[in-house]
Design an enzyme around this catalytic site. Sequence first.
Site, PDB file in Angstrom:
ATOM      1  N   ARG A 254       1.802  10.127 -24.616  1.00 20.51           N
ATOM      2  CA  ARG A 254       1.359   8.858 -25.747  1.00 20.51           C
ATOM      3  C   ARG A 254       2.342   9.198 -27.380  1.00 20.51           C
ATOM      4  NH1 ARG A 254      -3.591   9.042 -24.021  1.00 20.51           N
ATOM      5  NH2 ARG A 254      -3.891   6.906 -22.533  1.00 20.51           N
ATOM      6  N   LYS A 279      -6.771   8.607 -28.740  1.00 23.91           N
ATOM      7  CA  LYS A 279      -6.237   8.217 -28.479  1.00 23.91           C
ATOM      8  C   LYS A 279      -7.895   7.561 -27.488  1.00 23.91           C
ATOM      9  CE  LYS A 279      -5.900   3.275 -25.428  1.00 23.91           C
ATOM     10  NZ  LYS A 279      -5.155   2.711 -25.049  1.00 23.91           N
ATOM     11  N   HIS A 353       6.503   4.177 -25.533  1.00 22.48           N
ATOM     12  CA  HIS A 353       5.315   3.626 -24.422  1.00 22.48           C
ATOM     13  C   HIS A 353       6.331   2.849 -22.693  1.00 22.48           C
ATOM     14  CE1 HIS A 353       1.021   4.347 -24.477  1.00 22.48           C
ATOM     15  NE2 HIS A 353       0.948   2.986 -23.196  1.00 22.48           N
ATOM     16  N   ARG A 356       6.296   6.513 -20.789  1.00 17.96           N
ATOM     17  CA  ARG A 356       5.077   6.476 -20.042  1.00 17.96           C
ATOM     18  C   ARG A 356       4.626   5.689 -19.359  1.00 17.96           C
ATOM     19  NH1 ARG A 356       0.326   9.116 -21.271  1.00 17.96           N
ATOM     20  NH2 ARG A 356      -1.688   7.052 -21.299  1.00 17.96           N
ATOM     21  N   HIS A 379      -5.564   9.708 -18.376  1.00 15.50           N
ATOM     22  CA  HIS A 379      -6.224   7.765 -18.521  1.00 15.50           C
ATOM     23  C   HIS A 379      -8.244   8.270 -18.139  1.00 15.50           C
ATOM     24  CE1 HIS A 379      -3.525   4.508 -17.449  1.00 15.50           C
ATOM     25  NE2 HIS A 379      -3.174   4.795 -18.569  1.00 15.50           N
ATOM     26  N   TYR A 388      -0.924  -0.143 -13.148  1.00 16.67           N
ATOM     27  CA  TYR A 388       0.495   0.515 -12.694  1.00 16.67           C
ATOM     28  C   TYR A 388       0.988   0.022 -11.270  1.00 16.67           C
ATOM     29  CZ  TYR A 388       0.834   3.296 -17.126  1.00 16.67           C
ATOM     30  OH  TYR A 388       0.521   3.258 -18.254  1.00 16.67           O
TER      31      TYR A 388
END
Length: 415
Positions: A254, A279, A353, A356, A379, A388
Amino acid sequence: MSKQKLEINELILKVQGALKEAQYSEMRIAAFFPTWARLTEYMTERNEQILNAKTGLNFLEEAYGITVFKNLPRNLAICVRAVNVLTDFQQHGMLLAKARRKVHVYHPQFQALFQGYIDKRRTEGHSEDTLQSYAIYLDRFSDYLHSREVKSICELDNTLVLGFTGTFTNYSPAVIHNTLCSLRTFFHYLFQEGFVSKNFAYVVPRDGYRSRTKVPSAYPKEDVEKLLKTIDRGNPKGKRDYAIILLAARLGLRAQDICDLSFEHLKWDTNTIEMIQGKTEKPITLPLLEDVGQAIIDYLKYARPECTTTNAIFLRLIPPMGKLEAPTLHSIVTHHMRKAGIQVQDGKKHGPHALRHSLASALLEDKTPLPVISEILGHTSTASTSVYLKIDINQLRSCSLTPPPFDWNHGEEVF
C-alpha cells in the site's frame, strides 16, 4: 450572519483572507490572482457586480474554453479552482476545501470539545485512519459553525445542522454517506455527555446510500510492464519512482506502507521485507525480489538525499527533505502512467492502489489460490481478497450458462 451577496472585489478580498486563515501558502493564493483579475475584467465588461455559479461557468468557457472539468492540465485546473473558491464562498460563506491539512486545529471555541471527542474515540480503539476521517469531517463542521458566527456548541439548532449538510453538493455519494454517519455519531456523543440538550443525530437527513463492493481498478500485465519500461532511470527522480512503483506492482504494498518503509524493514540476509502494515497493524513478510532489491539499491546509492531527520527510505528530492506522503505517491504513479500513454477510463483509479489491484488480477490469472493472494496482499481474511474475483474474467466466463432457446412463434396464433 448576513446572507447579502458580495460584490466581486469584496468577495475576492474575503476569500483571500479565508485562504490565509486556512493556512494556504502565499504562493498558492498568488496562483489565483491572474484568474481573479481576468474574471473581474470580464464582469466589468458585462456590467455585473455579483458573481454566481452561472457567471463563473460562462467565464471559464469564454475565457479559457473549459467545458469539461476532468483531467485538466494543471494551469487550467488552477483557473477552475480560483473560480470555485469564489462561488463556494459566495453561496456558503466559507471555503469548501478540496483537500485538508493533516493536523486539524479547530476554531478556538470548539477546539477542546472536538478534540475531546477524537480522544474518546481513540480510547475506544478506533484506528488512526478512522480518527483522521472523523477529524476531517469535524474540521469542516468547525469551519461552517465559525462562518455562521456560532460562539458555543450550545447555540446549535436544526437550521445549522441542515445548513451544514447542504454544503455537501461537491462530495461523492460515499463521502456524503460517511460524513452524515460521522455527524450522527458526534451528535450522540454531544447529547450523552450533556453538551447539548437535544440529540441532533435525528435531524441529520438520510441519504439512502448503500455501500457496495466495487470492481477493483486493475490493469493488464502489458500495461504494467509498459509503465515500468518508460520510467527514465537516468536521474534521481526516475530511480526513486521506479523503486516505488516496483514495490506496488511486484509486491502489492500500500502507498502508506511504501512511505513508511525504513532501513530496518529490509532484511538483506534473508532477502525479505518485514514490517507492520499501517492499515491492519498486522505484521507482513514479503520476498525481496531481485529486481525490487536492485532498484532500491540503485536509488540508495545514487539518488537518495542525505537526511538525518528520518530513517524512511523514500524522501523528497527538494527541500525541505523528508519522508514522502501517500498522496504524493498517487501523483507519481499517475504522472508515469500518462507519460507511458496508458489509457485511463473515467472512474478508473490510476494510483499505487491500482497497481496493487493489478497484481491481484495477475495472480488470479495465473491460478494462484485465494489464500495465497490474501497472504501476499496482507489481508486479515480471504473475505477481503474475494472482491478480486470480480476481475477474473476467465473464471467468470467458465461459470456462464447458456440460455435456453426461446421460440418467438410458440403459442397461440393471433389473427
